[in-house]
Design a protein around this motif. Structure first.
Motif, mmCIF file in Angstrom:
data_model
loop_
_atom_site.group_PDB
_atom_site.id
_atom_site.type_symbol
_atom_site.label_atom_id
_atom_site.label_comp_id
_atom_site.label_asym_id
_atom_site.label_seq_id
_atom_site.Cartn_x
_atom_site.Cartn_y
_atom_site.Cartn_z
ATOM 1 N N ASP A 31 0.922 -1.357 0.084
ATOM 2 C CA ASP A 31 -0.071 0.039 0.078
ATOM 3 C C ASP A 31 1.022 1.233 0.025
ATOM 4 O O ASP A 31 1.770 1.513 1.095
ATOM 5 N N TYR A 32 0.724 2.131 -0.988
ATOM 6 C CA TYR A 32 1.497 3.206 -1.079
ATOM 7 C C TYR A 32 0.518 4.577 -1.350
ATOM 8 O O TYR A 32 1.263 5.764 -1.559
ATOM 9 N N GLY A 33 -0.663 4.476 -1.899
ATOM 10 C CA GLY A 33 -1.347 5.352 -2.363
ATOM 11 C C GLY A 33 -1.745 6.613 -1.337
ATOM 12 O O GLY A 33 -1.441 6.421 -0.098
ATOM 13 N N PRO A 34 -2.832 7.261 -1.840
ATOM 14 C CA PRO A 34 -3.481 8.491 -1.102
ATOM 15 C C PRO A 34 -3.808 8.006 0.451
ATOM 16 O O PRO A 34 -4.358 6.802 0.430
ATOM 17 N N HIS A 35 -3.873 8.818 1.195
ATOM 18 C CA HIS A 35 -4.484 8.625 2.583
ATOM 19 C C HIS A 35 -5.908 8.041 2.620
ATOM 20 O O HIS A 35 -6.158 6.999 3.396
ATOM 21 N N GLY A 36 -6.648 8.641 1.929
ATOM 22 C CA GLY A 36 -8.059 8.417 1.688
ATOM 23 C C GLY A 36 -8.978 9.241 2.773
ATOM 24 O O GLY A 36 -10.357 8.979 3.031
ATOM 25 N N GLY A 37 -8.577 10.478 3.027
ATOM 26 C CA GLY A 37 -9.369 11.365 3.630
ATOM 27 C C GLY A 37 -9.929 10.737 5.202
ATOM 28 O O GLY A 37 -8.922 9.960 5.992
ATOM 29 N N GLY A 38 -11.149 11.187 5.640
ATOM 30 C CA GLY A 38 -11.397 10.708 6.959
ATOM 31 C C GLY A 38 -11.629 9.189 7.004
ATOM 32 O O GLY A 38 -11.831 8.764 8.240
ATOM 33 N N CYS A 93 -0.737 10.662 4.802
ATOM 34 C CA CYS A 93 0.363 10.918 3.582
ATOM 35 C C CYS A 93 0.015 10.152 2.502
ATOM 36 O O CYS A 93 -0.596 9.038 2.602
ATOM 37 N N THR A 94 0.618 10.563 1.369
ATOM 38 C CA THR A 94 0.861 9.752 0.148
ATOM 39 C C THR A 94 2.161 9.209 -0.165
ATOM 40 O O THR A 94 3.073 10.253 0.074
ATOM 41 N N GLY A 95 2.431 8.048 -0.586
ATOM 42 C CA GLY A 95 3.475 7.392 -0.728
ATOM 43 C C GLY A 95 3.867 7.603 -2.415
ATOM 44 O O GLY A 95 3.018 8.193 -3.064
ATOM 45 N N GLU A 96 4.990 7.082 -2.567
ATOM 46 C CA GLU A 96 5.506 7.083 -4.156
ATOM 47 C C GLU A 96 5.855 5.901 -4.394
ATOM 48 O O GLU A 96 6.906 5.262 -3.742
ATOM 49 N N LEU A 97 5.562 5.487 -5.437
ATOM 50 C CA LEU A 97 5.934 4.062 -6.056
ATOM 51 C C LEU A 97 7.157 4.297 -6.883
ATOM 52 O O LEU A 97 7.195 5.228 -7.879
ATOM 53 N N HIS A 98 8.163 3.651 -6.758
ATOM 54 C CA HIS A 98 9.386 3.852 -7.466
ATOM 55 C C HIS A 98 10.052 2.730 -8.519
ATOM 56 O O HIS A 98 10.346 3.003 -9.397
ATOM 57 N N THR A 99 9.350 1.368 -8.210
ATOM 58 C CA THR A 99 9.670 0.059 -8.877
ATOM 59 C C THR A 99 8.510 -0.451 -8.990
ATOM 60 O O THR A 99 8.005 -1.169 -8.014
ATOM 61 N N PHE A 100 8.263 -1.110 -10.149
ATOM 62 C CA PHE A 100 7.195 -2.008 -10.246
ATOM 63 C C PHE A 100 7.832 -2.937 -11.627
ATOM 64 O O PHE A 100 7.656 -2.698 -12.704
ATOM 65 N N ASP A 101 8.394 -4.109 -11.465
ATOM 66 C CA ASP A 101 9.218 -4.893 -12.326
ATOM 67 C C ASP A 101 8.796 -6.327 -12.075
ATOM 68 O O ASP A 101 8.759 -6.963 -10.995
ATOM 69 N N ILE A 102 8.153 -6.760 -13.367
ATOM 70 C CA ILE A 102 7.672 -8.227 -13.452
ATOM 71 C C ILE A 102 8.639 -9.143 -14.386
ATOM 72 O O ILE A 102 8.760 -8.717 -15.502
ATOM 73 N N ARG A 103 9.353 -9.978 -14.136
ATOM 74 C CA ARG A 103 10.094 -10.754 -14.716
ATOM 75 C C ARG A 103 9.566 -12.315 -14.330
ATOM 76 O O ARG A 103 8.741 -12.487 -13.560
ATOM 77 N N ASP A 104 10.300 -13.181 -15.188
ATOM 78 C CA ASP A 104 9.886 -14.551 -15.260
ATOM 79 C C ASP A 104 10.493 -15.193 -13.554
ATOM 80 O O ASP A 104 9.312 -16.053 -13.127
ATOM 81 N N ASP A 105 11.413 -15.012 -13.226
ATOM 82 C CA ASP A 105 11.823 -15.258 -11.965
ATOM 83 C C ASP A 105 11.562 -14.570 -10.728
ATOM 84 O O ASP A 105 11.707 -15.134 -9.634
ATOM 85 N N ILE A 106 11.188 -13.505 -10.692
ATOM 86 C CA ILE A 106 11.032 -12.190 -9.619
ATOM 87 C C ILE A 106 10.262 -11.280 -10.098
ATOM 88 O O ILE A 106 9.994 -10.871 -11.054
ATOM 89 N N ARG A 107 9.402 -10.748 -9.331
ATOM 90 C CA ARG A 107 8.644 -9.758 -9.121
ATOM 91 C C ARG A 107 8.706 -8.711 -8.070
ATOM 92 O O ARG A 107 9.063 -9.057 -6.860
ATOM 93 N N ILE A 108 9.114 -7.383 -8.206
ATOM 94 C CA ILE A 108 9.713 -6.479 -7.337
ATOM 95 C C ILE A 108 8.516 -5.257 -7.197
ATOM 96 O O ILE A 108 8.350 -4.751 -8.321
ATOM 97 N N SER A 112 8.194 4.567 -1.311
ATOM 98 C CA SER A 112 8.340 5.143 -0.004
ATOM 99 C C SER A 112 7.284 6.019 0.440
ATOM 100 O O SER A 112 6.252 6.255 -0.120
ATOM 101 N N ALA A 113 7.413 6.416 1.641
ATOM 102 C CA ALA A 113 6.433 7.212 2.555
ATOM 103 C C ALA A 113 7.357 8.182 3.570
ATOM 104 O O ALA A 113 7.201 7.949 4.764
ATOM 105 N N ASN A 114 7.933 9.063 2.964
ATOM 106 C CA ASN A 114 8.854 9.898 3.604
ATOM 107 C C ASN A 114 8.196 11.011 4.398
ATOM 108 O O ASN A 114 8.879 11.565 5.512
ATOM 109 N N ASP A 115 6.789 10.991 4.239
ATOM 110 C CA ASP A 115 5.992 12.199 5.049
ATOM 111 C C ASP A 115 5.296 11.467 6.091
ATOM 112 O O ASP A 115 4.500 12.038 6.832
#
Length: 230
Positions: A31-38, A93-108, A112-115
């Motif tokens: 989970d890295y997205g927006p907070h979602g308000g109340g 806070c809202t996080g930030e997605l840096h990597t989304f990598d799909i390969r045959d032998d590994i998925r990454i 980050s959520a620096n706030d």
């Protein structure tokens, strides 16, 4: 039987990154997205683990807002599979997605959520291998010294070769006041634990180069009964 997500690349830029294997039905979400308000929970960079047709490491979900445990447990950072700093809840806070990598032998997936905590750089990387092994790499950096709680809630019967002894309550607020039967130990070596749930087993290995304090506890006894109402 609960249907599994398709094993192709899946990403929602507003909410979470989800990675899963092709042959072995293991799914991990970050989970890295927006907070979602109340309605949002302070659970940035929290993970959920699904495998063997079970939700193994779950999100706590929600209950009626008027029930005291809604704020005292369900809407705390402690009730989620994420990180706490000095036993304090995360800031909205809202996080930030840096990597989304799909390969045959590994998925990454890496985000980050620096706030989430002032002065703390918080990054988490999840890697899923074809054999169902999940690698969880958490990077925390700050100029000041802090206590970090890495929280993992898992269903099933708990066991560990490490000896745990009963300890004093872990805290008095932000959800800590509700955990039951706390036990703790210390180690400076690799630590292993296992949860068994019907035909599913989760094995956790933690590697450390410093003295690590480990605590295990049960969630509030009222949680299961409250969830069964909905």
């Amino acid at each position: 039987m609960t249907s599994l997500p398709k094993p192709s690349r899946q990403k929602n830029a507003n909410i979470y990154a989800k990675i899963c294997t092709y042959a072995d039905p293991t799914v991990v979400s970050l989970d890295y997205g927006p907070h979602g308000g109340g309605h949002g929970h302070p659970d940035k960079l929290g993970i959920i683990l699904f495998g063997a047709d079970h939700e193994l490491a779950p999100d706590p979900g929600s209950i009626q807002y008027g029930v005291p445990l809604h704020l005292e447990w369900f809407k705390t950072t402690l009730s989620h599979n994420t990180i706490l700093v000095d036993q304090q809840p995360q800031a909205p806070c809202t996080g930030e997605l840096h990597t989304f990598d799909i390969r045959d032998d590994i998925r990454i997936a890496s985000a980050s959520a620096n706030d989430a905590y002032p002065g703390v750089q918080f990054k988490r990387t999840i890697a899923l291998l074809n054999n169902g092994i999940v690698l969880d790499l958490v990077d925390l950096h700050s100029e000041e010294e802090h206590t970090y709680d890495w929280v993992f809630h898992c269903k099933g019967a708990f066991s560990s070769p490490q000896s745990f002894t009963p300890c004093k309550p872990l805290g008095t607020e932000h959800g800590y006041q509700h955990v039951t039967h706390p036990r703790s130990t210390q180690t400076n070596d690799t630590w292993k634990a296992q949860w068994s749930l019907n035909d599913a087993n989760v094995t956790l290995n933690i590697c450390t180069f410093k003295v690590l304090r480990l605590s295990v506890f049960f969630r509030p006894s009222q949680v299961s009964s409250l969830l069964n109402v909905f």
